[in-house]
Design a protein around this motif. Structure first.
Motif: not given
Ligand code: SIN
Length: 330
Positions: A36-37, A43, A75, A96, A148, A171, A173, A194, A211, A215, A236, A238
């Motif tokens: 998604v980035v 990533k 995601d 997530k 990250n 906001r 996740m 995201f 974040n 990001n 954050l 992954y």
């Protein structure tokens, strides 16, 4: 054997060879890698490096196709799509996986890890390695962790102490721990994809978000958030993940080569993460668009005091022994 029989057998053998050669030439194993980035992130760089290494080492046999920026799946959908065989690899944030395991929630506990060295130590240790398989029962295998970095709080008003966040919309996740973390300071957490964060910030539908530097920089959040508090309050990272069915169905030799390529790509991505945590932070400061606020020890302690009780709430779901192991990695 008669001459005609020999001829027939040879023809069958040749035909079989032609068919199998043309099948293996025409149909490499395709690995769709969805994320998604942006590409200029840890990533994004890791996924591209993985593709490059697989092209070099398994070209013709395996083809990696990388889809950045939520082009293929966001995601929320990507793990369902993986179980259906529509995508083979992804690296969603550890925040997530709630639908697949409660244990990975450990990574969301606020102020758990002192720095990224502690995160690395925990991930490499026995509990971290065990957690790679936390989603296996649900058909997903963790192939490795990718960094990250530590999260910062961005907002449309300065946030120095928890009271400054009271009543504000953030906001988050899709994590219940992150929801509890913001509720602890009297804020209103909203679980959103995201891909929607920039617009939500730009239109003032939300007041802030949390974040990493990379990001915040790559998605231009700093252009629509005048303040960023350097809180380093959580991590954050992954989980690079694949479906058990796909992975175990691969030829053993190919699987081993893919794993080696992935480990190298992750090591590369981790280097990028460490560099970007410094360089993207500096680019944001140099832009003059967002003021980066430093907390005094006393201000930081206020955030710790209000947010840390969240640990207790999730202790049974995560496991007290796992939390203790994480604390020990500091
Ligand atoms: C990501 O880094 O993959 C996205 C993080 C987020 O949803 O904030």
């Amino acid at each position: 054997m008669s001459k005609s029989k020999v001829l027939l057998v040879s023809m069958v053998v040749v035909a079989a060879l032609v068919v199998s050669a043309s099948v293996s030439m025409a149909s490499p194993i395709v690995i769709k890698f969805s994320h998604v980035v942006a590409e200029n992130t840890p990533k994004g760089q890791m996924a591209n490096k993985f593709k490059q290494l697989v092209d070099e080492r398994l070209g013709g046999k395996v083809l990696v196709e990388v889809f950045p920026n939520s082009q293929l799946f966001g995601d929320k959908k990507v793990l369902e799509a993986m179980l259906l065989g529509d995508v083979q690899m992804a690296a969603p944030s550890l925040s997530k996986f709630k639908k697949y395991t409660k244990s990975l929630q450990i990574f969301d506990l606020p102020f758990l890890f002192k720095d990224m060295k502690a995160v690395e130590k925990f991930q490499k240790g026995p509990v971290g390695q065990k957690l790679l398989m936390a989603t296996k029962k649900k058909g997903l295998i963790g192939l490795g962790y990718l960094h990250n970095g530590l999260k910062q709080l961005s907002s449309n008003e300065p946030l120095r102490v928890p009271a400054d966040a009271k009543g504000k919309k953030f906001r988050i996740m899709s994590s219940d721990v992150l929801a509890a973390q913001f509720e602890a300071v009297g804020a209103l957490p909203l679980k959103k994809p995201f891909s929607e964060v920039f617009t939500l910030l730009q239109t003032n539908a939300i007041d802030g978000q949390e974040n990493t530097w990379s990001n915040i920089y790559s998605k231009k959040f700093y252009e629509v958030q005048p303040f960023i508090t350097e809180s380093n309050h959580g991590v954050l990272d992954y989980l690079v993940v694949t479906s058990a069915e796909f992975w175990m169905g691969l030829d053993e030799g190919i699987r081993a080569k893919l794993k080696t390529a992935l480990d190298e790509a992750i090591a590369f991505g981790n280097k990028v993460a460490a560099e970007k945590a410094i360089s993207d932070r500096q680019k944001i400061i140099d832009s003059g668009r967002s003021k980066v606020l430093q907390l005094t020890d006393a201000e930081r302690q206020q955030w710790v005091n209000v947010m840390k009780p969240v640990w207790k709430k999730f202790e049974d779901q995560i496991g007290k022994d796992y939390i203790e192991a994480a604390v020990k990695s500091n």
